[in-house]
Design a protein around this motif. Structure first.
Motif, PDB file in Angstrom:
ATOM      1  N   ARG A  77      -9.739  -3.627  42.815  1.00  0.00           N
ATOM      2  CA  ARG A  77      -9.987  -2.580  43.360  1.00  0.00           C
ATOM      3  C   ARG A  77      -9.216  -1.327  42.841  1.00  0.00           C
ATOM      4  N   GLY A  78      -9.964  -0.189  42.507  1.00  0.00           N
ATOM      5  CA  GLY A  78      -9.394   1.109  42.003  1.00  0.00           C
ATOM      6  C   GLY A  78      -9.297   1.132  40.701  1.00  0.00           C
ATOM      7  N   ASP A  79      -9.575   0.216  39.743  1.00  0.00           N
ATOM      8  CA  ASP A  79      -9.509   0.328  38.342  1.00  0.00           C
ATOM      9  C   ASP A  79     -10.823   1.260  37.989  1.00  0.00           C
ATOM     10  N   ARG A  80     -10.422   1.993  36.940  1.00  0.00           N
ATOM     11  CA  ARG A  80     -11.440   2.884  36.136  1.00  0.00           C
ATOM     12  C   ARG A  80     -12.014   1.891  35.078  1.00  0.00           C
ATOM     13  N   VAL A  81     -13.255   1.843  35.019  1.00  0.00           N
ATOM     14  CA  VAL A  81     -13.782   0.948  34.285  1.00  0.00           C
ATOM     15  C   VAL A  81     -15.280   1.630  33.501  1.00  0.00           C
ATOM     16  N   VAL A  82     -15.387   1.443  32.218  1.00  0.00           N
ATOM     17  CA  VAL A  82     -16.771   1.877  31.445  1.00  0.00           C
ATOM     18  C   VAL A  82     -17.548   0.463  31.264  1.00  0.00           C
ATOM     19  N   ALA A  83     -18.796   0.704  31.363  1.00  0.00           N
ATOM     20  CA  ALA A  83     -19.668  -0.466  31.141  1.00  0.00           C
ATOM     21  C   ALA A  83     -20.490  -0.381  29.838  1.00  0.00           C
ATOM     22  N   PRO A  84     -20.620  -1.454  29.257  1.00  0.00           N
ATOM     23  CA  PRO A  84     -21.722  -1.323  27.893  1.00  0.00           C
ATOM     24  C   PRO A  84     -23.172  -1.607  28.948  1.00  0.00           C
ATOM     25  N   PHE A  85     -24.120  -1.136  27.947  1.00  0.00           N
ATOM     26  CA  PHE A  85     -25.582  -1.054  28.580  1.00  0.00           C
ATOM     27  C   PHE A  85     -26.085  -2.386  28.793  1.00  0.00           C
ATOM     28  N   VAL A  86     -25.546  -3.538  28.469  1.00  0.00           N
ATOM     29  CA  VAL A  86     -25.875  -4.906  28.531  1.00  0.00           C
ATOM     30  C   VAL A  86     -24.460  -5.524  29.185  1.00  0.00           C
ATOM     31  N   TRP A  87     -24.963  -6.344  30.270  1.00  0.00           N
ATOM     32  CA  TRP A  87     -23.988  -7.410  30.772  1.00  0.00           C
ATOM     33  C   TRP A  87     -23.980  -8.761  30.196  1.00  0.00           C
ATOM     34  N   SER A  88     -22.997  -9.277  29.887  1.00  0.00           N
ATOM     35  CA  SER A  88     -23.057 -10.648  29.266  1.00  0.00           C
ATOM     36  C   SER A  88     -21.860 -11.552  30.043  1.00  0.00           C
ATOM     37  N   GLU A  89     -21.968 -12.943  29.896  1.00  0.00           N
ATOM     38  CA  GLU A  89     -20.913 -13.785  30.499  1.00  0.00           C
ATOM     39  C   GLU A  89     -19.764 -14.002  29.691  1.00  0.00           C
ATOM     40  N   GLY A  90     -19.772 -13.658  28.464  1.00  0.00           N
ATOM     41  CA  GLY A  90     -18.523 -13.608  27.707  1.00  0.00           C
ATOM     42  C   GLY A  90     -17.985 -14.775  26.856  1.00  0.00           C
ATOM     43  N   THR A  91     -18.464 -15.928  27.381  1.00  0.00           N
ATOM     44  CA  THR A  91     -17.904 -17.345  26.773  1.00  0.00           C
ATOM     45  C   THR A  91     -18.998 -18.117  25.909  1.00  0.00           C
ATOM     46  N   CYS A  92     -20.254 -17.623  25.919  1.00  0.00           N
ATOM     47  CA  CYS A  92     -21.182 -18.331  25.048  1.00  0.00           C
ATOM     48  C   CYS A  92     -20.943 -18.017  23.604  1.00  0.00           C
ATOM     49  N   ALA A  93     -21.551 -18.738  22.687  1.00  0.00           N
ATOM     50  CA  ALA A  93     -21.267 -18.918  21.248  1.00  0.00           C
ATOM     51  C   ALA A  93     -21.482 -17.340  20.939  1.00  0.00           C
ATOM     52  N   TYR A  94     -22.539 -16.633  21.194  1.00  0.00           N
ATOM     53  CA  TYR A  94     -22.947 -15.294  20.633  1.00  0.00           C
ATOM     54  C   TYR A  94     -22.095 -14.436  21.456  1.00  0.00           C
ATOM     55  N   CYS A  95     -21.398 -14.510  22.394  1.00  0.00           N
ATOM     56  CA  CYS A  95     -20.505 -13.675  23.213  1.00  0.00           C
ATOM     57  C   CYS A  95     -19.219 -13.579  21.951  1.00  0.00           C
ATOM     58  N   VAL A  96     -18.662 -15.139  21.848  1.00  0.00           N
ATOM     59  CA  VAL A  96     -17.504 -15.283  21.135  1.00  0.00           C
ATOM     60  C   VAL A  96     -17.542 -14.664  19.835  1.00  0.00           C
ATOM     61  N   ALA A  97     -18.888 -14.750  19.139  1.00  0.00           N
ATOM     62  CA  ALA A  97     -18.960 -14.252  17.682  1.00  0.00           C
ATOM     63  C   ALA A  97     -19.172 -12.757  17.594  1.00  0.00           C
ATOM     64  N   GLY A  98     -19.232 -12.134  18.903  1.00  0.00           N
ATOM     65  CA  GLY A  98     -19.325 -10.433  18.928  1.00  0.00           C
ATOM     66  C   GLY A  98     -20.567  -9.905  19.247  1.00  0.00           C
ATOM     67  N   LEU A  99     -21.498 -10.819  19.745  1.00  0.00           N
ATOM     68  CA  LEU A  99     -22.995 -10.311  19.758  1.00  0.00           C
ATOM     69  C   LEU A  99     -23.540 -10.651  21.065  1.00  0.00           C
ATOM     70  N   PRO A 100     -22.860  -9.896  22.177  1.00  0.00           N
ATOM     71  CA  PRO A 100     -23.169 -10.395  23.734  1.00  0.00           C
ATOM     72  C   PRO A 100     -24.491  -9.845  23.967  1.00  0.00           C
ATOM     73  N   THR A 101     -25.223  -9.017  23.071  1.00  0.00           N
ATOM     74  CA  THR A 101     -26.573  -8.599  23.366  1.00  0.00           C
ATOM     75  C   THR A 101     -27.565  -9.865  23.080  1.00  0.00           C
ATOM     76  N   SER A 102     -27.016 -11.026  22.857  1.00  0.00           N
ATOM     77  CA  SER A 102     -27.915 -12.182  22.264  1.00  0.00           C
ATOM     78  C   SER A 102     -27.511 -13.387  23.419  1.00  0.00           C
ATOM     79  N   CYS A 103     -26.469 -12.902  24.449  1.00  0.00           N
ATOM     80  CA  CYS A 103     -26.000 -13.776  25.173  1.00  0.00           C
ATOM     81  C   CYS A 103     -27.302 -14.320  26.334  1.00  0.00           C
ATOM     82  N   PRO A 104     -27.566 -15.757  26.221  1.00  0.00           N
ATOM     83  CA  PRO A 104     -28.570 -16.233  27.347  1.00  0.00           C
ATOM     84  C   PRO A 104     -28.495 -15.665  28.746  1.00  0.00           C
TER      85      PRO A 104
END
Length: 345
Positions: A77-104
């Motif tokens: 709480r209290g952290d300032r954040v910026v958000a990308p326009f797509v959310w993603s879960e971060g651990t799938c193969a696509y996220c790990v490969a740097g392509l979170p926009t293809s995250c299932p």
């Protein structure tokens, strides 16, 4: 809480909507401090892209974490954040490969049932993987530039990378909207030797030059190729960024590319497949690369330069309004009285 909703073509309202809340243990609630209107939002505003009446809208925001789910580990709480326009879960193969926009598990702010960024607060799924925390001492004056990392600055960077821009590149940018102008910044950052911008709006030429454009050509799409060939003594540009998404823009980008050149396309397509001349691409060995921007991958790489002032996309915001004036902000962009509207909440 209040948020911007869309009810039909040119019908933008600020209404009461359900409060943002923790729905899953990986969620965070973010109080939005800065949001904005994107050129892609205008397609819905103009009725070109369907939306459900009353649907939330907006996909770019900076804010302060108000609450976190039980499984959130990296944010407080209290952290300032910026958000990308797509959310993603971060651990799938696509996220790990740097392509979170293809995250299932990906999603877009403003999707049906999801919070839009143009509102007082947002429920952020997969908060650890999606949100990027800012330094505690970030300068308030830097926040518009940080906000640009949600989409347009990262998208301009994606276009420049797709176009193969590097030290010594000869670059053409087709389109002088916010994404095209950010592509100029990105190309200069990557070491381009010469950058030409092809657009329609005289008022944006000064921003293009401020961002590093050497040449600004005001021309309709049909005459871009002739101008480009004149500038390059008939050779064309080795790197081209298509930042509009229309058939005419893609045709122009193809026409100005030199044999063996690369086209980075990041304009959201609206019939642009009709502008792809496969025969020309085949005969001239052109490469087409790009697509939807993996902004979450790029934000950490660009953030340091933004915070230091070495990279400053803030001038794309030429109109600042409050949340209640959002309908006016949309109208100003639609009528070309504003390049990009910043909403302070």
């Amino acid at each position: 809480m209040r948020a911007v909703t869309i009810h039909g073509p040119k019908d933008i309202r600020v209404e009461q909507v359900p409060d943002a809340a923790i729905r899953h243990p990986t969620d965070a609630v973010v109080r939005v401090t800065h949001s904005c209107v994107c050129g892609s939002d205008l397609w819905a505003y103009r009725g070109r892209v369907p939306r459900q009446p009353g649907q939330r809208i907006g996909h770019e925001f900076v804010g302060v974490v108000e609450d976190v789910g039980a499984d959130v580990r990296t944010l407080r709480r209290g952290d300032r954040v910026v958000a990308p326009f797509v959310w993603s879960e971060g651990t799938c193969a696509y996220c790990v490969a740097g392509l979170p926009t293809s995250c299932p598990s990906k999603g877009f702010w403003g999707d049906p049932g999801a919070d839009g960024a143009q509102g007082e607060a947002v429920t952020a799924p997969y908060a650890d993987a999606t949100l990027v925390a800012l330094p505690a001492d970030v300068d308030e004056d830097r926040m518009p530039a940080v906000l640009a990392l949600s989409d347009v600055m990262c998208t301009g960077h994606h276009g420049a990378r797709g176009a193969g821009v590097g030290p010594g590149s000869d670059v053409a940018v087709v389109g002088d909207g916010a994404v095209g102008l950010c592509a100029v910044l990105a190309a200069r950052r990557l070491g381009a030797a010469r950058i030409a911008v092809f657009g329609h709006h005289r008022s944006r030429a000064a921003v293009a030059r401020r961002f590093g454009a050497d040449i600004v050509v005001l021309a309709d799409a049909g005459s871009v190729a002739a101008h480009a060939l004149e500038l390059t003594e008939g050779k064309g540009f080795t790197s081209v960024v298509e930042a509009v998404g229309t058939a005419d823009a893609m045709a122009a980008a193809t026409a100005v590319a030199a044999p063996g050149g690369r086209i980075g396309f990041v304009g959201v397509p609206h019939g642009s497949q009709d502008g792809i001349d496969l025969r020309a691409m085949f005969d001239r060995n052109l490469t087409l690369a790009g697509g939807i921007t993996p902004a979450r991958t790029y934000i950490p790489h660009l953030l340091a330069d933004v915070l230091s002032g070495a990279l400053d996309p803030a001038p794309i915001f030429d109109l600042t309004i409050g949340l209640t004036d959002a309908p006016d902000g949309y109208a100003a962009m639609d009528e070309r009285r504003a390049l990009k509207t910043l909403i302070r909440i």
